[in-house]
Motif scaffolding. Sequence first.
Motif, PDB file in Angstrom:
ATOM      1  N   GLY A   1      -9.478 -11.325  -9.067  1.00 12.87           N
ATOM      2  CA  GLY A   1      -8.246 -11.096  -9.820  1.00 12.87           C
ATOM      3  C   GLY A   1      -8.349  -9.890 -10.726  1.00 12.87           C
ATOM      4  N   ILE A   2      -9.477  -9.765 -11.411  1.00 10.75           N
ATOM      5  CA  ILE A   2      -9.684  -8.616 -12.296  1.00 10.75           C
ATOM      6  C   ILE A   2      -9.707  -7.319 -11.489  1.00 10.75           C
ATOM      7  N   ALA A   3     -10.390  -7.354 -10.337  1.00 13.08           N
ATOM      8  CA  ALA A   3     -10.464  -6.160  -9.487  1.00 13.08           C
ATOM      9  C   ALA A   3      -9.106  -5.823  -8.869  1.00 13.08           C
ATOM     10  N   PHE A   4      -8.283  -6.834  -8.603  1.00 11.07           N
ATOM     11  CA  PHE A   4      -6.913  -6.609  -8.107  1.00 11.07           C
ATOM     12  C   PHE A   4      -6.159  -5.732  -9.102  1.00 11.07           C
ATOM     13  N   GLY A   5      -6.233  -6.094 -10.365  1.00  6.05           N
ATOM     14  CA  GLY A   5      -5.571  -5.281 -11.381  1.00  6.05           C
ATOM     15  C   GLY A   5      -6.113  -3.869 -11.429  1.00  6.05           C
ATOM     16  N   ALA A   6      -7.437  -3.732 -11.307  1.00  5.38           N
ATOM     17  CA  ALA A   6      -8.053  -2.404 -11.331  1.00  5.38           C
ATOM     18  C   ALA A   6      -7.613  -1.563 -10.140  1.00  5.38           C
ATOM     19  N   ALA A   7      -7.458  -2.202  -8.973  1.00  8.55           N
ATOM     20  CA  ALA A   7      -7.018  -1.477  -7.774  1.00  8.55           C
ATOM     21  C   ALA A   7      -5.596  -0.953  -7.941  1.00  8.55           C
ATOM     22  N   LEU A   8      -4.722  -1.767  -8.526  1.00  4.79           N
ATOM     23  CA  LEU A   8      -3.354  -1.301  -8.767  1.00  4.79           C
ATOM     24  C   LEU A   8      -3.341  -0.148  -9.767  1.00  4.79           C
ATOM     25  N   ASP A   9      -4.201  -0.245 -10.790  1.00  6.97           N
ATOM     26  CA  ASP A   9      -4.293   0.867 -11.736  1.00  6.97           C
ATOM     27  C   ASP A   9      -4.723   2.147 -11.019  1.00  6.97           C
ATOM     28  N   TYR A  10      -5.699   2.014 -10.116  1.00  4.57           N
ATOM     29  CA  TYR A  10      -6.186   3.185  -9.383  1.00  4.57           C
ATOM     30  C   TYR A  10      -5.064   3.825  -8.572  1.00  4.57           C
ATOM     31  N   MET A  11      -4.314   3.003  -7.851  1.00  2.00           N
ATOM     32  CA  MET A  11      -3.257   3.551  -6.997  1.00  2.00           C
ATOM     33  C   MET A  11      -2.101   4.104  -7.822  1.00  2.00           C
ATOM     34  N   ASN A  12      -1.797   3.456  -8.931  1.00  5.86           N
ATOM     35  CA  ASN A  12      -0.740   3.979  -9.796  1.00  5.86           C
ATOM     36  C   ASN A  12      -1.125   5.305 -10.432  1.00  5.86           C
ATOM     37  N   ASN A  13      -2.408   5.499 -10.688  1.00  6.98           N
ATOM     38  CA  ASN A  13      -2.854   6.789 -11.208  1.00  6.98           C
ATOM     39  C   ASN A  13      -2.641   7.901 -10.196  1.00  6.98           C
ATOM     40  N   ILE A  14      -2.786   7.586  -8.929  1.00  5.15           N
ATOM     41  CA  ILE A  14      -2.491   8.568  -7.869  1.00  5.15           C
ATOM     42  C   ILE A  14      -0.989   8.765  -7.743  1.00  5.15           C
ATOM     43  N   GLY A  15      -0.237   7.666  -7.832  1.00  8.04           N
ATOM     44  CA  GLY A  15       1.230   7.731  -7.779  1.00  8.04           C
ATOM     45  C   GLY A  15       1.764   7.332  -6.423  1.00  8.04           C
ATOM     46  N   PHE A  16       2.606   6.312  -6.398  1.00  9.04           N
ATOM     47  CA  PHE A  16       3.109   5.808  -5.122  1.00  9.04           C
ATOM     48  C   PHE A  16       4.085   6.774  -4.456  1.00  9.04           C
ATOM     49  N   ASP A  17       4.783   7.574  -5.210  1.00 15.97           N
ATOM     50  CA  ASP A  17       5.637   8.598  -4.589  1.00 15.97           C
ATOM     51  C   ASP A  17       4.768   9.626  -3.875  1.00 15.97           C
ATOM     52  N   ASN A  18       3.667  10.022  -4.506  1.00 12.35           N
ATOM     53  CA  ASN A  18       2.737  10.963  -3.879  1.00 12.35           C
ATOM     54  C   ASN A  18       2.110  10.353  -2.625  1.00 12.35           C
ATOM     55  N   ILE A  19       1.741   9.080  -2.726  1.00 18.45           N
ATOM     56  CA  ILE A  19       1.142   8.394  -1.580  1.00 18.45           C
ATOM     57  C   ILE A  19       2.118   8.343  -0.412  1.00 18.45           C
ATOM     58  N   ALA A  20       3.366   7.935  -0.688  1.00 17.73           N
ATOM     59  CA  ALA A  20       4.369   7.809   0.377  1.00 17.73           C
ATOM     60  C   ALA A  20       4.651   9.156   1.036  1.00 17.73           C
ATOM     61  N   SER A  21       4.776  10.187   0.233  1.00 15.54           N
ATOM     62  CA  SER A  21       5.070  11.511   0.777  1.00 15.54           C
ATOM     63  C   SER A  21       3.944  11.991   1.688  1.00 15.54           C
ATOM     64  N   TYR A  22       2.712  11.835   1.248  1.00 19.01           N
ATOM     65  CA  TYR A  22       1.581  12.303   2.041  1.00 19.01           C
ATOM     66  C   TYR A  22       1.416  11.476   3.307  1.00 19.01           C
TER      67      TYR A  22
ATOM     68  N   PRO B   1       0.804  -1.224   0.000  1.00 12.08           N
ATOM     69  CA  PRO B   1       0.000   0.000   0.000  1.00 12.08           C
ATOM     70  C   PRO B   1       0.840   1.278   0.000  1.00 12.08           C
ATOM     71  N   HIS B   2       2.118   1.171   0.335  1.00 14.49           N
ATOM     72  CA  HIS B   2       2.947   2.357   0.544  1.00 14.49           C
ATOM     73  C   HIS B   2       4.141   2.439  -0.407  1.00 14.49           C
ATOM     74  N   ILE B   3       4.594   1.298  -0.898  1.00 13.12           N
ATOM     75  CA  ILE B   3       5.815   1.197  -1.691  1.00 13.12           C
ATOM     76  C   ILE B   3       5.512   0.402  -2.947  1.00 13.12           C
ATOM     77  N   LYS B   4       6.166   0.737  -4.042  1.00  6.15           N
ATOM     78  CA  LYS B   4       6.012  -0.024  -5.281  1.00  6.15           C
ATOM     79  C   LYS B   4       7.242  -0.906  -5.450  1.00  6.15           C
ATOM     80  N   PRO B   5       7.168  -2.189  -5.034  1.00  6.22           N
ATOM     81  CA  PRO B   5       8.362  -3.035  -5.071  1.00  6.22           C
ATOM     82  C   PRO B   5       8.741  -3.406  -6.507  1.00  6.22           C
ATOM     83  N   ASP B   6      10.035  -3.482  -6.749  1.00  6.02           N
ATOM     84  CA  ASP B   6      10.574  -3.926  -8.033  1.00  6.02           C
ATOM     85  C   ASP B   6      11.284  -5.253  -7.777  1.00  6.02           C
ATOM     86  N   VAL B   7      10.629  -6.354  -8.109  1.00  5.47           N
ATOM     87  CA  VAL B   7      11.157  -7.657  -7.711  1.00  5.47           C
ATOM     88  C   VAL B   7      12.454  -8.004  -8.443  1.00  5.47           C
ATOM     89  N   GLN B   8      12.623  -7.475  -9.647  1.00  7.36           N
ATOM     90  CA  GLN B   8      13.883  -7.741 -10.354  1.00  7.36           C
ATOM     91  C   GLN B   8      15.028  -6.939  -9.750  1.00  7.36           C
TER      92      GLN B   8
END
Length: 404
Positions: free
Chosen positions: A281-302, A204-211
């Motif tokens: 599963g479909i809604a999981f993808g939609a939720a990530l799209d929603y949060m990415n539209n807000i931006g995880f850097d913006n989320i973390a800062s706030y 919910p707070h960080i966008k992990p990069d598994v690679q």
Amino acid sequence: MLDVSKIRADFPILSRQVNNKPLVYFDNAATSQTPQPVIDVIVDYYSNYNANIHRGVHTLSQEATDKYEIARQTIQTHFNAKHAHEIIFTSGTTHSINLVANGFSALLKKEDEIIVSALEHHSNIVPWQMLCERTGAVLKVIPMNLEGELIMETYDNLLSDKTKLVFVNHISNALGTINPIEYIIKKAHAVGAAVLIDGAQSCPHIKPDVQALDVDFYVASAHKVCGPTGVGMLYGKEEWLKKLPPYQGGGEMIAEVTFEKTTYADLPHKFEAGTPNICGGIAFGAALDYMNNIGFDNIASYENELLAYATEQLSTIEGLKFYGTAKHKTSVISFNLEGIHPYDVGTILDKLGIAVRTGHHCAQPIMDFYCIPGTIRASFAFYNTKEEIDVLVEGVKKAKMMLS
């Protein structure tokens, strides 16, 4: 900068009242709330193309299959997995961990060693204890200090050529501590051990990069990231997923079945027996799209701003003690009032419309370390406000006055 008032308008539940008071929802570490765009996706599925996937030639089945696999690709992109088939849909973080633990039953031998941390949720402790009981492997624990940080010097000393697996959460659900997983992964790999990171609280707070992390397994739940309950994911490196045997047998996970022998399907279907939570599963993808539209850097800062403000305001209350004061942490505050049981405080806060979590938070070893029965946990999300924190502070003051 986030337009928090606009964001809050996306969440229908935030406009309701509880006990004739405006809802103040500070239990986000347990589950996040769901925005209208994700709710709309769920309604659309059941209204327009509800069908089983991968097996049907009819239009509804094909539409559902396409949406489900697009969601898998969305999750792959979000976590930067190399391949879409490295994303396994599960019922959530607990299911994902158990899948891996079950698989390693065939790979571990007596006196092999596995390592967990003192900051783990029960779901990242119990499956490994069960694995040790089945295999004779030995469970070792990275200890914590009073600030709620893992003691890395001890971790270094625990590692050896006997170490086969290391399991650590990215962020502690009980204390909010952000663990140094990059260091943990690198040191584990140096002795040939695989690493699973529990990302339920970090996603919910960080966008992990598994690679970039070079992690072997990473697990998460949709309901922590504005999605529905009952669905999550396991990321596993392709080479590890090929080594592990299937977790469950049934439809979908097979290539061919005879009464003499069954052969298994390729990834990811090898680990996805039976009809899955298609809509989830479909809604999981939609939720990530929603949060990415807000931006995880913006989320973390706030959220860091909310954490700092809440810490400052709660610090003014005499007799309030914080648990978990790590230098690196996310927007979770665990605290108690001197001489008052956390459950009693939580009950009064609920009467004031304030939702917090009280108890051991499925992390009893942490509470045992502090010699307490539990804590009051306030966990903040990007749709919370400083005004709501002011309501919490006044509520805690009122609870103290009533219970002292």
